[in-house]
Design an enzyme around this catalytic site. Structure first.
Site, PDB file in Angstrom:
ATOM      1  N   PRO A 542      20.461  14.027  32.952  1.00 53.16           N
ATOM      2  CA  PRO A 542      20.780  14.296  31.543  1.00 53.16           C
ATOM      3  C   PRO A 542      19.592  14.865  30.761  1.00 53.16           C
ATOM      4  O   PRO A 542      18.464  14.394  30.909  1.00 53.16           O
ATOM      5  CB  PRO A 542      21.183  12.930  31.003  1.00 53.16           C
ATOM      6  CG  PRO A 542      21.701  12.202  32.190  1.00 53.16           C
ATOM      7  CD  PRO A 542      20.876  12.684  33.354  1.00 53.16           C
ATOM      8  N   CYS A 543      19.889  15.845  29.939  1.00 50.94           N
ATOM      9  CA  CYS A 543      18.833  16.529  29.189  1.00 50.94           C
ATOM     10  C   CYS A 543      18.806  16.068  27.735  1.00 50.94           C
ATOM     11  O   CYS A 543      17.984  16.549  26.957  1.00 50.94           O
ATOM     12  CB  CYS A 543      19.076  18.016  29.204  1.00 50.94           C
ATOM     13  SG  CYS A 543      20.524  18.448  28.260  1.00 50.94           S
ATOM     14  N   ASN A 544      19.711  15.168  27.371  1.00 59.76           N
ATOM     15  CA  ASN A 544      19.890  14.826  25.953  1.00 59.76           C
ATOM     16  C   ASN A 544      18.583  14.593  25.219  1.00 59.76           C
ATOM     17  O   ASN A 544      18.389  15.056  24.103  1.00 59.76           O
ATOM     18  CB  ASN A 544      20.750  13.566  25.795  1.00 59.76           C
ATOM     19  CG  ASN A 544      22.016  13.615  26.587  1.00 59.76           C
ATOM     20  OD1 ASN A 544      22.031  14.153  27.692  1.00 59.76           O
ATOM     21  ND2 ASN A 544      23.087  13.087  26.036  1.00 59.76           N
ATOM     22  N   LEU A 546      15.671  15.607  26.055  1.00 59.36           N
ATOM     23  CA  LEU A 546      14.684  16.655  26.321  1.00 59.36           C
ATOM     24  C   LEU A 546      15.001  17.941  25.560  1.00 59.36           C
ATOM     25  O   LEU A 546      14.114  18.730  25.246  1.00 59.36           O
ATOM     26  CB  LEU A 546      14.631  16.987  27.815  1.00 59.36           C
ATOM     27  CG  LEU A 546      14.514  15.815  28.793  1.00 59.36           C
ATOM     28  CD1 LEU A 546      14.494  16.328  30.226  1.00 59.36           C
ATOM     29  CD2 LEU A 546      13.250  15.015  28.519  1.00 59.36           C
TER      30      LEU A 546
END
Length: 585
Positions: A542-544, A546
């Site tokens: 998950p990139c949330n 970042l």
DNA sequence: GCTATGATGAGGCACCTT
DNA sequence: AAGGTGCCTCATCATAGC
């Protein structure tokens, strides 16, 4: 899109080689970079030190071609240039990435003036430590690349014998011919091989002793930073083309992986390139110090998507799945061509996100444009262009800008039409899932090297599967999926993958997990024993926390969602350990 | 309940001028 | 070299309206 889903699993490599030749045909006979800044950055990314590059550019002029610069740098390392001081000699080899202790030892042994012998000694020392460049960790039979072993395939090539006589290996020559085409002059082929050699050598030299030690000890003993080590902040390459993309002429075909990374299975990790400072260093460190490959998908399709990929896949003989995506918005979305205003000069879309513009905004744009007869005012144009870029709008009618719809996003990202449509998914969910996905053509380009390695199919562990970008990539590459164990928290996404699995008549086994925590060590071992291990571990965590768009909780890898990266590491470690044990027994 | 909408900036790079 | 400007970014949340 591959539509012959009912076809037999095709292990015929004709398509592969045809496409490979297509993509690797020479755009020019030697690598050309348009601006010296770009060339500089490219050379830095290849592992050369700033000083050495600057010196070579100064010597050849700012307009010299990259290959000429690389040649010059190559001569620096091979010529017996007398240096005035010992420290200069040491620095010279330090800049090339050698270990300081070894340099000193070599200088003591051969004398400071014998640069060539020092270089040879360092080279052979490194060569002893490293394995073959092409990862061959199979202890038996099934993963050999026949092309590289079959001497018959060289017989018909004329330049081959000449180049071999010049001292190049058959493998190097055949690779160069494959990349540049056989109509290219011998001089250009030699240039290409030289460039590849230098890139490879410098890359390989950056294997550090620390990389062979357990991970906990990494970097503690590092005294001072050296060029291109991961002690220095990672720089994003410009252009962001990784080891090369199909439409650019600069290719790096060899790299040397840290020793720790040279173990099965293959792994492929993805996340946003523009993460907070230090994130990619941490990711790289936890993935066996493999340097990320940063690629912007705008070089492969019509939409930007700047992503970092950490993987231990081979990087030579990549090829693009066909049909290749259109490179401009107007080609990719022909319906927009008719309505595209001349004053909107965009040819590429910005990154496809998870949210889209409201109907109210497009209404405001329409009203602003309708206020003018003919050409709008500069202020109106500025407003409209700003909104179009901000919200990734395209023109679908007179004065009618619109956000991309699900079908268009699917197409731009390389998914089959209707991949995410229906089945109970709402529009909001669909756009969110698509916005979080891989760009399939980009990933497939990287995964294409697996095609000749797994003619009988592949066992995949897919973490954070999402809507199955990795699986679609493998399918479009016609790499049979014998087993896919997928972990995906979202139910609608799991449904999408299952639908894809059924609609494409997959013959393999699909096993879905919801929570990555459920994939305990025991469970992984059990699955591996049942299916004979995993060949590929793929996933983007998950990139949330970042992503740049997050104003609320852009807290880095420790963030609530993004910390799941460490679950990827945990699971990969278990798979690697179990693979080792299974191979021993 | 669900969906659409608008408000919520910082961070970091590239590029330019000074 | 230093500073300014322009640009883009796999997002989250509260709220109104259905």
């Amino acid at each position: 899109m591959a539509q012959d889903d009912s076809a037999e699993w095709n292990t015929d490599d004709d398509l592969y080689f045809e496409i490979d030749n297509f993509q690797s045909s020479p755009k020019s006979s030697s690598p050309v970079v348009t601006s010296s800044d770009h060339m500089f950055a490219t050379l830095v990314d290849m592992g050369f030190s700033d000083d050495v590059i600057a010196r070579a550019i100064q010597e050849n002029g700012p307009n010299a071609e990259t290959s000429v610069i690389i040649d010059t740098i190559s001569k620096y390392s091979m010529n017996c240039e007398p240096s005035s001081s010992k420290s200069k000699t040491i620095y010279h080899f330090l800049a090339m990435g050698f270990d300081e202790e070894k340099i000193i030892k070599a200088i003591h042994k051969h004398g400071e003036e014998n640069m060539e012998e020092i270089a040879n000694a360092l080279l052979s020392s490194e060569a002893d430590m490293k394995e073959e460049d092409n990862i061959d960790w199979s202890d038996s039979d099934d993963e050999m690349n026949d092309d590289e072993k079959d001497p018959d395939s060289f017989d018909s090539c004329n330049p081959l014998s000449s180049l071999v006589k010049m001292g190049f290996s058959e493998l190097e020559v055949s690779l160069a011919i494959e990349r540049c085409g056989d109509s290219v002059s011998i001089a250009d082929l030699a240039d290409f091989i030289c460039a590849a050699q230098i890139a490879r050598e410098f890359d390989e030299f950056h294997i550090e002793p620390e990389e062979q030690k357990p991970r906990q000890n990494i970097r503690k003993s590092q005294k001072e930073p050296r060029p291109s080590t991961n002690d220095q902040p990672l720089r994003l390459p410009n252009p962001m083309i990784g080891f090369g993309v199909p439409n650019e002429s600069v290719f790096i075909t060899h790299r040397s992986l840290p020793a720790l990374a040279r173990a099965p299975p293959y792994f492929y990790y993805e996340n946003v390139a523009l993460a907070p400072t230090g994130v990619w260093e941490t990711i790289s460190r936890h993935l066996y110090d493999v340097a990320p490959e940063f690629v912007d998908s705008k070089y492969i399709c019509a939409a930007a998507r700047k992503r970092g990929y950490v993987h231990n896949l081979p990087i030579s003989n990549r090829y693009q799945i066909q049909p290749a995506p259109k490179l401009t918005i107007q080609e990719a979305l022909p319906v927009t061509r008719k309505w595209w205003p001349t004053w909107d000069t965009r040819t590429k879309l910005n990154c496809i996100l998870t949210v889209h513009a409201s109907a109210q905004l497009t209404k405001r744009i329409r009203l602003a444009l309708e206020a003018h007869t003919g050409e709008p005012s500069e202020a109106t144009k500025r407003f409209v262009i700003e909104q179009c870029k901000k919200w990734n709008l395209v023109w679908v009618g007179k004065n009618k800008a619109a956000p991309l719809d699900g079908d268009e996003i699917e197409s731009l990202l390389g998914f089959p039409r209707n991949h995410t449509r229906g089945g109970g998914i709402t529009t909001t969910e669909r756009l969110k899932s698509l916005g979080n996905s891989f760009q399939v053509d980009t990933v497939a380009y990287h995964l294409s090297v697996l095609k000749p390695l797994f003619p009988d199919g592949i066992n995949v562990l897919s973490l954070f599967t999402g809507i199955g970008g990795g699986e679609v990539a493998l399918h479009r590459l016609q790499i049979p999926m014998k087993t896919v164990v997928s972990v995906e928290i979202s139910e609608v996404n799991r449904n999408i993958l299952r639908d894809f699995w059924e609609q494409t008549n997959q013959r393999g086994v699909l096993i879905e997990f919801a929570d990555v925590q459920d994939l305990t060590k025991d469970k992984i071992v059990e699955l591996m024993k049942r299916f004979g291990g995993f060949d590929l571990v793929i996933g983007g965590s998950p990139c949330n926390n970042l992503a740049g768009g997050n104003r609320v909780s852009r807290s880095g890898l420790e963030g609530e969602q993004s910390s799941l990266f460490f679950e990827y590491c945990r699971i990969l470690d278990v798979v690697r350990e179990t693979t080792k044990e299974m191979r021993r027994s």
